[in-house]
Design an enzyme around this catalytic site. Structure first.
Site, PDB file in Angstrom:
ATOM      1  N   SER A 128      48.075  46.519  37.986  1.00 36.68           N
ATOM      2  CA  SER A 128      48.953  45.574  37.302  1.00 36.68           C
ATOM      3  C   SER A 128      50.350  45.622  37.905  1.00 36.68           C
ATOM      4  O   SER A 128      50.824  46.677  38.299  1.00 36.68           O
ATOM      5  CB  SER A 128      49.034  45.907  35.817  1.00 36.68           C
ATOM      6  OG  SER A 128      49.991  45.064  35.216  1.00 36.68           O
ATOM      7  N   LYS A 182      42.413  47.776  32.223  1.00 36.56           N
ATOM      8  CA  LYS A 182      43.271  46.698  32.752  1.00 36.56           C
ATOM      9  C   LYS A 182      43.074  45.422  31.941  1.00 36.56           C
ATOM     10  O   LYS A 182      44.035  44.712  31.634  1.00 36.56           O
ATOM     11  CB  LYS A 182      42.934  46.455  34.238  1.00 36.56           C
ATOM     12  CG  LYS A 182      43.570  45.208  34.841  1.00 36.56           C
ATOM     13  CD  LYS A 182      45.072  45.359  35.004  1.00 36.56           C
ATOM     14  CE  LYS A 182      45.876  44.116  35.232  1.00 36.56           C
ATOM     15  NZ  LYS A 182      45.448  43.092  36.120  1.00 36.56           N
ATOM     16  N   HIS A 185      44.863  45.780  28.737  1.00 35.10           N
ATOM     17  CA  HIS A 185      46.294  45.714  29.066  1.00 35.10           C
ATOM     18  C   HIS A 185      46.724  44.244  29.114  1.00 35.10           C
ATOM     19  O   HIS A 185      47.754  43.852  28.549  1.00 35.10           O
ATOM     20  CB  HIS A 185      46.550  46.404  30.417  1.00 35.10           C
ATOM     21  CG  HIS A 185      47.817  45.972  31.100  1.00 35.10           C
ATOM     22  ND1 HIS A 185      47.932  44.756  31.742  1.00 35.10           N
ATOM     23  CD2 HIS A 185      49.023  46.577  31.229  1.00 35.10           C
ATOM     24  CE1 HIS A 185      49.164  44.633  32.222  1.00 35.10           C
ATOM     25  NE2 HIS A 185      49.836  45.729  31.934  1.00 35.10           N
ATOM     26  N   ASN A 186      45.925  43.427  29.787  1.00 30.71           N
ATOM     27  CA  ASN A 186      46.276  42.008  29.884  1.00 30.71           C
ATOM     28  C   ASN A 186      46.236  41.333  28.515  1.00 30.71           C
ATOM     29  O   ASN A 186      47.063  40.474  28.221  1.00 30.71           O
ATOM     30  CB  ASN A 186      45.311  41.280  30.829  1.00 30.71           C
ATOM     31  CG  ASN A 186      45.618  41.569  32.279  1.00 30.71           C
ATOM     32  OD1 ASN A 186      46.252  42.571  32.593  1.00 30.71           O
ATOM     33  ND2 ASN A 186      45.169  40.711  33.176  1.00 30.71           N
ATOM     34  N   GLU A 189      49.293  42.154  26.807  1.00 30.90           N
ATOM     35  CA  GLU A 189      50.346  41.352  27.457  1.00 30.90           C
ATOM     36  C   GLU A 189      50.386  39.936  26.840  1.00 30.90           C
ATOM     37  O   GLU A 189      51.464  39.403  26.571  1.00 30.90           O
ATOM     38  CB  GLU A 189      50.029  41.292  28.952  1.00 30.90           C
ATOM     39  CG  GLU A 189      50.949  40.462  29.802  1.00 30.90           C
ATOM     40  CD  GLU A 189      50.420  40.412  31.253  1.00 30.90           C
ATOM     41  OE1 GLU A 189      50.098  41.467  31.829  1.00 30.90           O
ATOM     42  OE2 GLU A 189      50.303  39.293  31.789  1.00 30.90           O
TER      43      GLU A 189
HETATM   44  P1  NAP Z   1      43.221  35.683  45.431  1.00 29.33           P
HETATM   45  O1  NAP Z   1      43.923  34.385  45.536  1.00 29.33           O
HETATM   46  O2  NAP Z   1      42.665  36.071  44.112  1.00 29.33           O
HETATM   47  O3  NAP Z   1      42.035  35.735  46.519  1.00 29.33           O
HETATM   48  C1  NAP Z   1      42.254  35.363  47.837  1.00 29.33           C
HETATM   49  C2  NAP Z   1      41.648  36.372  48.778  1.00 29.33           C
HETATM   50  O4  NAP Z   1      40.238  36.510  48.523  1.00 29.33           O
HETATM   51  C3  NAP Z   1      41.784  35.954  50.220  1.00 29.33           C
HETATM   52  O5  NAP Z   1      42.044  37.089  51.007  1.00 29.33           O
HETATM   53  C4  NAP Z   1      40.414  35.370  50.510  1.00 29.33           C
HETATM   54  O6  NAP Z   1      40.067  35.345  51.860  1.00 29.33           O
HETATM   55  C5  NAP Z   1      39.551  36.341  49.766  1.00 29.33           C
HETATM   56  N1  NAP Z   1      38.203  35.847  49.526  1.00 29.33           N
HETATM   57  C6  NAP Z   1      37.821  34.839  48.712  1.00 29.33           C
HETATM   58  N2  NAP Z   1      36.481  34.697  48.764  1.00 29.33           N
HETATM   59  C7  NAP Z   1      36.020  35.621  49.634  1.00 29.33           C
HETATM   60  C8  NAP Z   1      34.735  35.968  50.105  1.00 29.33           C
HETATM   61  N3  NAP Z   1      33.641  35.333  49.666  1.00 29.33           N
HETATM   62  N4  NAP Z   1      34.634  36.974  51.007  1.00 29.33           N
HETATM   63  C9  NAP Z   1      35.727  37.628  51.447  1.00 29.33           C
HETATM   64  N5  NAP Z   1      36.974  37.345  51.045  1.00 29.33           N
HETATM   65  C10 NAP Z   1      37.122  36.352  50.138  1.00 29.33           C
HETATM   66  O7  NAP Z   1      44.210  36.837  45.999  1.00 29.33           O
HETATM   67  P2  NAP Z   1      45.323  37.694  45.233  1.00 29.33           P
HETATM   68  O8  NAP Z   1      46.154  36.855  44.313  1.00 29.33           O
HETATM   69  O9  NAP Z   1      45.978  38.489  46.275  1.00 29.33           O
HETATM   70  O10 NAP Z   1      44.477  38.661  44.282  1.00 29.33           O
HETATM   71  C11 NAP Z   1      43.517  39.558  44.784  1.00 29.33           C
HETATM   72  C12 NAP Z   1      42.823  40.220  43.627  1.00 29.33           C
HETATM   73  O11 NAP Z   1      43.796  40.945  42.846  1.00 29.33           O
HETATM   74  C13 NAP Z   1      42.172  39.237  42.649  1.00 29.33           C
HETATM   75  O12 NAP Z   1      41.014  39.812  42.099  1.00 29.33           O
HETATM   76  C14 NAP Z   1      43.210  39.073  41.564  1.00 29.33           C
HETATM   77  O13 NAP Z   1      42.663  38.677  40.335  1.00 29.33           O
HETATM   78  C15 NAP Z   1      43.769  40.493  41.498  1.00 29.33           C
HETATM   79  N6  NAP Z   1      45.116  40.611  40.953  1.00 29.33           N
HETATM   80  C16 NAP Z   1      46.052  39.681  41.221  1.00 29.33           C
HETATM   81  C17 NAP Z   1      47.335  39.825  40.710  1.00 29.33           C
HETATM   82  C18 NAP Z   1      48.395  38.814  41.034  1.00 29.33           C
HETATM   83  O14 NAP Z   1      49.484  38.922  40.448  1.00 29.33           O
HETATM   84  N7  NAP Z   1      48.138  37.880  41.945  1.00 29.33           N
HETATM   85  C19 NAP Z   1      47.656  40.941  39.945  1.00 29.33           C
HETATM   86  C20 NAP Z   1      46.706  41.897  39.727  1.00 29.33           C
HETATM   87  C21 NAP Z   1      45.435  41.729  40.224  1.00 29.33           C
HETATM   88  P3  NAP Z   1      40.313  33.997  52.720  1.00 29.33           P
HETATM   89  O15 NAP Z   1      41.744  34.050  53.154  1.00 29.33           O
HETATM   90  O16 NAP Z   1      39.377  34.125  53.851  1.00 29.33           O
HETATM   91  O17 NAP Z   1      40.007  32.835  51.828  1.00 29.33           O
END
Ligand code: NAP
Length: 470
Positions: A128, A182, A185-186, A189
């Site tokens: 988080s 987590k 937690h959300n 939130e």
């Molecule tokens: P995201 O937008 O959730 O995901 C994009 C990423 O996933 C890209 O690297 C994409 O690769 C990859 N991806 C999608 N489909 C795929 C597949 N079939 N095989 C391999 N790679 C694939 O990215 P994010 O916001 O950085 O979040 C990453 C994770 O952390 C998620 O689970 C999200 O829920 C979690 N999270 C996010 C936050 C936040 O504030 N954003 C906070 C905590 C946790 P390509 O570039 O090739 O499409």
């Protein structure tokens, strides 16, 4: 040569920042993204001696020290399963996959068991703190095998936020425990944000204060017992001017989004029979906020209550005290769910430590959390946070203000579902009678479901005199 300490797959916002955070802490990080162009951009923009980009999976995996630690920071859901299948033939016994995304905890339990059979260790790690947290120190909730945890502990602890030199990262429990913690937690939130939002409505529409004054009020509150990240950013938000004039807050459409973790928490609580009404109210309010056409119709057709507001001098303080009391209930509900989940899924959750790792790095970070840690350190079997001496004193000191504020909101026609549910929860616990005797009588009348008696032990059915004819 196998020299990298850890590999991160997924170079979007979270993965790239987490990888850089690891590199800053001296770990050699292999970076990989399905779309190679993204890896290239990240590496070019952030040259770092400890981070190397890889453009095909075998080379990426080949660069890692054994047992290999592969952290997935990709879109939750199906992509995680697809990637696991792609990785499996290329991994060896004892390698470790760490899913740092927002995966649903039941998926994590399923993947943990599936990979265990194949000799691969799986960790579901709740993270988080968003982009900034990932880069400079998030709150981290690892779930998986306790024996394997030491392999990843030093990396996770180093990159996490720290309070008083303590990492905001602690081993949570087996399989899906980290993602579960987590998720809740959300949920908490959601409730916290909803309460602050209702506080805004009260200050604006009952108090009549403008945005700049509301910013001052939140700022002032942030110096005291309500000190928290969410109160701090709320003060900033109200102070933020819009280039077109006025403040940005007034230009934002009154309709909120959600990604589903709050809903998951509510569904889970219903399944377990735990009342987390404030989190559910927060989800429902976001849902209702999206019914823009219906709300417009209702605004035209439902009369607005006519109520002469009589503002006490201490109105702002009454709202502050109500917010504090209601916040206690939001956390009491969330931690009741942890308590139930510990039993349901056989996790040895340490509630005090969970509260402690929320103290920094995450969205709900607050002064308040150290009070929760203290409550559980004094009594680790506390049935409900409300019963801790400190929290109970607060509830008792603040409940008259909470009642007053809710009455004012109701009379004015302002929706305050989170505040109301907090009070309902208090009253449902406190009231000597909550009407369940009548429910039991009705159930026994139409379904012979039986009831217990107040005057003697056992289970009884009554032959009701059926005067009423349908
Ligand atoms: P995201 O937008 O959730 O995901 C994009 C990423 O996933 C890209 O690297 C994409 O690769 C990859 N991806 C999608 N489909 C795929 C597949 N079939 N095989 C391999 N790679 C694939 O990215 P994010 O916001 O950085 O979040 C990453 C994770 O952390 C998620 O689970 C999200 O829920 C979690 N999270 C996010 C936050 C936040 O504030 N954003 C906070 C905590 C946790 P390509 O570039 O090739 O499409």
């Amino acid at each position: 040569m196998s020299q990298m300490d850890i590999g991160v797959i997924g170079m979007a916002v979270m993965g790239s920042n987490l990888a850089l955070n690891m590199a800053d802490h001296g770990f050699k990080v292999a970076a990989y993204n399905r779309t190679a162009e993204i890896t290239k951009t990240v590496i070019e923009k952030n040259t770092h001696e400890n981070m190397r980009g890889f453009y095909n999976l075998p080379e990426f995996l080949g660069s890692l020290q054994r047992p290999r630690k592969v952290m997935l920071m990709i879109k939750a859901g199906k992509p995680v399963d697809l990637l696991i299948e792609e990785l499996l033939p290329q991994l060896n016994n004892g390698d470790i996959i760490i899913d740092g995304g927002n995966s649903f905890f039941q998926d994590t339990i399923r993947r943990f068991n599936y990979l265990k059979e194949k000799g691969i260790n799986y960790f579901g790690v709740g993270i988080s703190g968003g982009e900034k947290g990932a880069r400079f120190g998030p709150s981290i909730m690892p779930g998986g095998s306790k024996e394997i945890y030491p392999h990843i502990q030093s990396i996770l602890e180093a990159i996490s936020a720290h309070v008083d030199n303590e990492p905001c990262c602690t081993y949570i429990g087996e399989n899906g425990a980290g993602h579960y913690v987590k998720m809740v937690h959300n949920g908490i939130e959601y409730a916290d944000m909803q309460l602050i939002s209702e506080t805004y409505l009260l200050l604006r529409h009952v108090g009549g204060y403008d945005n700049k004054k509301i910013a001052e009020i939140f700022n002032d509150w942030n110096q005291g017992e309500l000190h928290s990240y969410l109160i701090g950013i709320t003060a900033d938000i109200f102070a933020e001017d819009d280039t077109a004039g006025g403040q940005i807050i007034d230009k934002i459409v009154d309709s909120a989004g959600q990604k589903g973790t709050g809903r998951w928490t509510s569904i889970e609580a219903l399944k377990q029979g735990i009342d987390i009404s404030m989190i559910t109210a927060a989800c429902n309010t976001r849902v209702l906020s999206n019914l823009r056409a219906e709300r417009k119709l209702a605004q035209q057709q439902i009369d607005t209550p006519v109520y002469k507001k009589e503002l006490d001098n201490d109105f702002i303080e009454a709202v502050r005290k109500s917010l504090y009391a209601a916040k206690i209930i939001a956390y009491a509900q969330g931690f009741s769910l942890y308590r139930s989940a510990g039993k349901e899924y056989n996790w040895q959750l340490d509630y005090g430590k969970i509260a402690a790792i929320f103290r920094a790095g995450c969205i709900i970070q607050a002064e308040f959390l150290s009070k929760i840690t203290k409550a559980y350190s004094q009594n680790k079997n506390l049935e409900n946070l409300m019963f801790d001496k400190f929290f109970m004193e607060n509830i008792n000191n603040n409940q008259s203000d909470l009642r007053k504020i809710i009455c004012t909101a109701v009379n004015t026609g302002l929706p305050v579902p989170a505040f109301s549910n907090a009070l309902q929860y208090i009253d449902a616990h406190r009231s000597p009678q909550i009407g369940a005797n009548l429910i039991q009588a009705q159930r026994d009348y139409f379904g012979a479901h039986t009831f217990e008696r107040v005057d003697k032990g056992g289970v009884f059915h009554h032959e009701w005199s059926e005067h009423y004819k349908k």
